[in-house]
Design a protein around this motif. Structure first.
Motif, PDB file in Angstrom:
ATOM      1  N   LEU A 135       0.871  -1.165   0.000  1.00 36.85           N
ATOM      2  CA  LEU A 135       0.000   0.000   0.000  1.00 36.85           C
ATOM      3  C   LEU A 135       0.912   1.219   0.000  1.00 36.85           C
ATOM      4  O   LEU A 135       1.709   1.402   0.924  1.00 36.85           O
ATOM      5  CB  LEU A 135      -0.905   0.006   1.230  1.00 36.85           C
ATOM      6  N   ILE A 136       0.821   2.018  -1.071  1.00 34.31           N
ATOM      7  CA  ILE A 136       1.710   3.171  -1.214  1.00 34.31           C
ATOM      8  C   ILE A 136       0.894   4.445  -1.368  1.00 34.31           C
ATOM      9  O   ILE A 136      -0.260   4.402  -1.786  1.00 34.31           O
ATOM     10  CB  ILE A 136       2.678   3.006  -2.417  1.00 34.31           C
ATOM     11  N   ASP A 137       1.514   5.559  -1.020  1.00 35.99           N
ATOM     12  CA  ASP A 137       0.872   6.866  -1.175  1.00 35.99           C
ATOM     13  C   ASP A 137       1.768   7.701  -2.078  1.00 35.99           C
ATOM     14  O   ASP A 137       2.851   8.119  -1.669  1.00 35.99           O
ATOM     15  CB  ASP A 137       0.701   7.535   0.187  1.00 35.99           C
ATOM     16  N   VAL A 138       1.341   7.881  -3.316  1.00 38.09           N
ATOM     17  CA  VAL A 138       2.109   8.603  -4.329  1.00 38.09           C
ATOM     18  C   VAL A 138       1.205   9.631  -4.998  1.00 38.09           C
ATOM     19  O   VAL A 138      -0.017   9.561  -4.871  1.00 38.09           O
ATOM     20  CB  VAL A 138       2.711   7.630  -5.374  1.00 38.09           C
ATOM     21  N   PRO A 139       1.785  10.601  -5.724  1.00 36.42           N
ATOM     22  CA  PRO A 139       0.970  11.679  -6.300  1.00 36.42           C
ATOM     23  C   PRO A 139      -0.080  11.238  -7.318  1.00 36.42           C
ATOM     24  O   PRO A 139      -1.161  11.816  -7.385  1.00 36.42           O
ATOM     25  CB  PRO A 139       1.991  12.592  -6.968  1.00 36.42           C
ATOM     26  N   ASP A 140       0.242  10.198  -8.122  1.00 33.40           N
ATOM     27  CA  ASP A 140      -0.671   9.853  -9.210  1.00 33.40           C
ATOM     28  C   ASP A 140      -0.385   8.445  -9.737  1.00 33.40           C
ATOM     29  O   ASP A 140       0.548   7.773  -9.289  1.00 33.40           O
ATOM     30  CB  ASP A 140      -0.569  10.875 -10.345  1.00 33.40           C
ATOM     31  N   LEU A 141      -1.205   8.027 -10.707  1.00 35.20           N
ATOM     32  CA  LEU A 141      -1.071   6.696 -11.289  1.00 35.20           C
ATOM     33  C   LEU A 141       0.291   6.497 -11.950  1.00 35.20           C
ATOM     34  O   LEU A 141       0.882   5.426 -11.850  1.00 35.20           O
ATOM     35  CB  LEU A 141      -2.193   6.439 -12.304  1.00 35.20           C
ATOM     36  N   ASP A 142       0.812   7.509 -12.608  1.00 35.96           N
ATOM     37  CA  ASP A 142       2.129   7.378 -13.245  1.00 35.96           C
ATOM     38  C   ASP A 142       3.202   7.016 -12.224  1.00 35.96           C
ATOM     39  O   ASP A 142       4.064   6.164 -12.489  1.00 35.96           O
ATOM     40  CB  ASP A 142       2.510   8.660 -13.983  1.00 35.96           C
ATOM     41  N   ALA A 143       3.161   7.629 -11.055  1.00 38.17           N
ATOM     42  CA  ALA A 143       4.129   7.311 -10.007  1.00 38.17           C
ATOM     43  C   ALA A 143       3.919   5.882  -9.506  1.00 38.17           C
ATOM     44  O   ALA A 143       4.887   5.153  -9.260  1.00 38.17           O
ATOM     45  CB  ALA A 143       4.020   8.307  -8.858  1.00 38.17           C
ATOM     46  N   ALA A 144       2.664   5.456  -9.368  1.00 41.62           N
ATOM     47  CA  ALA A 144       2.371   4.080  -8.940  1.00 41.62           C
ATOM     48  C   ALA A 144       2.893   3.080  -9.962  1.00 41.62           C
ATOM     49  O   ALA A 144       3.458   2.041  -9.603  1.00 41.62           O
ATOM     50  CB  ALA A 144       0.876   3.905  -8.723  1.00 41.62           C
ATOM     51  N   ILE A 145       2.740   3.398 -11.241  1.00 40.78           N
ATOM     52  CA  ILE A 145       3.251   2.527 -12.307  1.00 40.78           C
ATOM     53  C   ILE A 145       4.768   2.438 -12.229  1.00 40.78           C
ATOM     54  O   ILE A 145       5.344   1.340 -12.360  1.00 40.78           O
ATOM     55  CB  ILE A 145       2.788   3.030 -13.694  1.00 40.78           C
ATOM     56  N   ASP A 146       5.435   3.549 -12.000  1.00 40.76           N
ATOM     57  CA  ASP A 146       6.896   3.535 -11.874  1.00 40.76           C
ATOM     58  C   ASP A 146       7.344   2.601 -10.761  1.00 40.76           C
ATOM     59  O   ASP A 146       8.279   1.820 -10.929  1.00 40.76           O
ATOM     60  CB  ASP A 146       7.430   4.942 -11.622  1.00 40.76           C
ATOM     61  N   TRP A 147       6.666   2.644  -9.608  1.00 43.43           N
ATOM     62  CA  TRP A 147       7.027   1.764  -8.496  1.00 43.43           C
ATOM     63  C   TRP A 147       6.672   0.311  -8.813  1.00 43.43           C
ATOM     64  O   TRP A 147       7.426  -0.606  -8.480  1.00 43.43           O
ATOM     65  CB  TRP A 147       6.369   2.227  -7.206  1.00 43.43           C
ATOM     66  N   ALA A 148       5.550   0.072  -9.461  1.00 42.70           N
ATOM     67  CA  ALA A 148       5.164  -1.293  -9.817  1.00 42.70           C
ATOM     68  C   ALA A 148       6.183  -1.932 -10.758  1.00 42.70           C
ATOM     69  O   ALA A 148       6.474  -3.121 -10.656  1.00 42.70           O
ATOM     70  CB  ALA A 148       3.776  -1.304 -10.453  1.00 42.70           C
ATOM     71  N   ARG A 149       6.746  -1.148 -11.647  1.00 40.30           N
ATOM     72  CA  ARG A 149       7.762  -1.669 -12.566  1.00 40.30           C
ATOM     73  C   ARG A 149       9.038  -2.084 -11.835  1.00 40.30           C
ATOM     74  O   ARG A 149       9.782  -2.913 -12.333  1.00 40.30           O
ATOM     75  CB  ARG A 149       8.088  -0.627 -13.631  1.00 40.30           C
ATOM     76  N   LYS A 150       9.294  -1.513 -10.663  1.00 40.83           N
ATOM     77  CA  LYS A 150      10.490  -1.843  -9.877  1.00 40.83           C
ATOM     78  C   LYS A 150      10.259  -3.030  -8.940  1.00 40.83           C
ATOM     79  O   LYS A 150      11.203  -3.541  -8.362  1.00 40.83           O
ATOM     80  CB  LYS A 150      10.900  -0.652  -9.013  1.00 40.83           C
ATOM     81  N   LEU A 151       9.014  -3.430  -8.776  1.00 35.42           N
ATOM     82  CA  LEU A 151       8.681  -4.444  -7.788  1.00 35.42           C
ATOM     83  C   LEU A 151       9.324  -5.780  -8.130  1.00 35.42           C
ATOM     84  O   LEU A 151       9.203  -6.263  -9.248  1.00 35.42           O
ATOM     85  CB  LEU A 151       7.164  -4.598  -7.740  1.00 35.42           C
ATOM     86  N   PRO A 152      10.023  -6.403  -7.171  1.00 31.70           N
ATOM     87  CA  PRO A 152      10.696  -7.674  -7.448  1.00 31.70           C
ATOM     88  C   PRO A 152       9.710  -8.844  -7.438  1.00 31.70           C
ATOM     89  O   PRO A 152       9.148  -9.178  -6.401  1.00 31.70           O
ATOM     90  CB  PRO A 152      11.705  -7.802  -6.299  1.00 31.70           C
ATOM     91  N   ILE A 153       9.490  -9.420  -8.610  1.00 35.94           N
ATOM     92  CA  ILE A 153       8.643 -10.610  -8.714  1.00 35.94           C
ATOM     93  C   ILE A 153       9.287 -11.580  -9.682  1.00 35.94           C
ATOM     94  O   ILE A 153      10.218 -11.237 -10.403  1.00 35.94           O
ATOM     95  CB  ILE A 153       7.198 -10.279  -9.170  1.00 35.94           C
ATOM     96  N   ALA A 154       8.750 -12.784  -9.695  1.00 29.44           N
ATOM     97  CA  ALA A 154       9.252 -13.805 -10.603  1.00 29.44           C
ATOM     98  C   ALA A 154       9.026 -13.373 -12.050  1.00 29.44           C
ATOM     99  O   ALA A 154       8.215 -12.495 -12.338  1.00 29.44           O
ATOM    100  CB  ALA A 154       8.553 -15.136 -10.338  1.00 29.44           C
ATOM    101  N   ALA A 155       9.744 -14.014 -12.952  1.00 29.85           N
ATOM    102  CA  ALA A 155       9.695 -13.645 -14.367  1.00 29.85           C
ATOM    103  C   ALA A 155       8.295 -13.826 -14.967  1.00 29.85           C
ATOM    104  O   ALA A 155       7.962 -13.193 -15.954  1.00 29.85           O
ATOM    105  CB  ALA A 155      10.701 -14.472 -15.156  1.00 29.85           C
ATOM    106  N   ASN A 156       7.477 -14.679 -14.362  1.00 28.94           N
ATOM    107  CA  ASN A 156       6.156 -14.945 -14.943  1.00 28.94           C
ATOM    108  C   ASN A 156       5.025 -14.369 -14.096  1.00 28.94           C
ATOM    109  O   ASN A 156       3.919 -14.854 -14.123  1.00 28.94           O
ATOM    110  CB  ASN A 156       5.948 -16.446 -15.122  1.00 28.94           C
ATOM    111  N   GLY A 157       5.307 -13.304 -13.344  1.00 25.47           N
ATOM    112  CA  GLY A 157       4.291 -12.727 -12.485  1.00 25.47           C
ATOM    113  C   GLY A 157       3.708 -11.448 -13.048  1.00 25.47           C
ATOM    114  O   GLY A 157       4.051 -11.004 -14.146  1.00 25.47           O
ATOM    115  N   SER A 158       2.821 -10.846 -12.271  1.00 29.40           N
ATOM    116  CA  SER A 158       2.225  -9.573 -12.664  1.00 29.40           C
ATOM    117  C   SER A 158       1.935  -8.748 -11.417  1.00 29.40           C
ATOM    118  O   SER A 158       1.863  -9.275 -10.313  1.00 29.40           O
ATOM    119  CB  SER A 158       0.934  -9.796 -13.467  1.00 29.40           C
TER     120      SER A 158
END
Length: 123
Positions: free
Chosen positions: A85-108
């Motif tokens: 659960l994050i608090d960021v200015p907007d969806l673009d910032a949330a997308i930036d953090w989601a792209r950095k999230l460590p997950i397996a190669a076949n995750g989402s």
């Protein structure tokens, strides 16, 4: 604005040895670093990793009543692995953090805005 970063992975493919899998341990270490970065920037509001999906118990609610089931709500290819659960200015910032999230190669990672709810006990 608060956003939930919801992690889905295929447990069987990503971590066949479960807790003993080196890939699983590596991802956990990466999550610690990721959460630390969010916390350091004041963006982390909460979250949790979840135990394996076969440890889930589901209460299903139907017009006929409530029933109890072992396992997750749905049988799917990917399982819910955790949430940030994050608090960021907007969806673009949330997308930036989601792209950095460590997950397996076949995750989402699903990104969902949170409802603006009053604090418990308020009007």
């Amino acid at each position: 604005m608060q956003y939930a970063l919801i992690i889905y992975e295929n447990e069987a493919e990503s971590y066949p040895a479960r807790d003993q899998d080196p890939a699983w341990r590596s991802v956990l270490e990466s999550h610690n670093a990721f959460a630390g970065e969010l916390a350091q920037k004041g963006l982390l509001q909460g979250g949790a990793g979840l135990m394996w999906s076969d440890t889930a118990t589901t209460v299903r609610i139907t017009p006929q009543g409530r029933t109890l089931h072992d396992g997750p709500f749905a049988e799917t290819r990917e399982q819910l692995g955790g949430i940030y659960l994050i608090d960021v200015p907007d969806l673009d910032a949330a997308i930036d953090w989601a792209r950095k999230l460590p997950i397996a190669a076949n995750g989402s990672v699903e990104i969902r805005p949170c409802l603006d709810m009053p604090d418990p006990g308020e009007g």
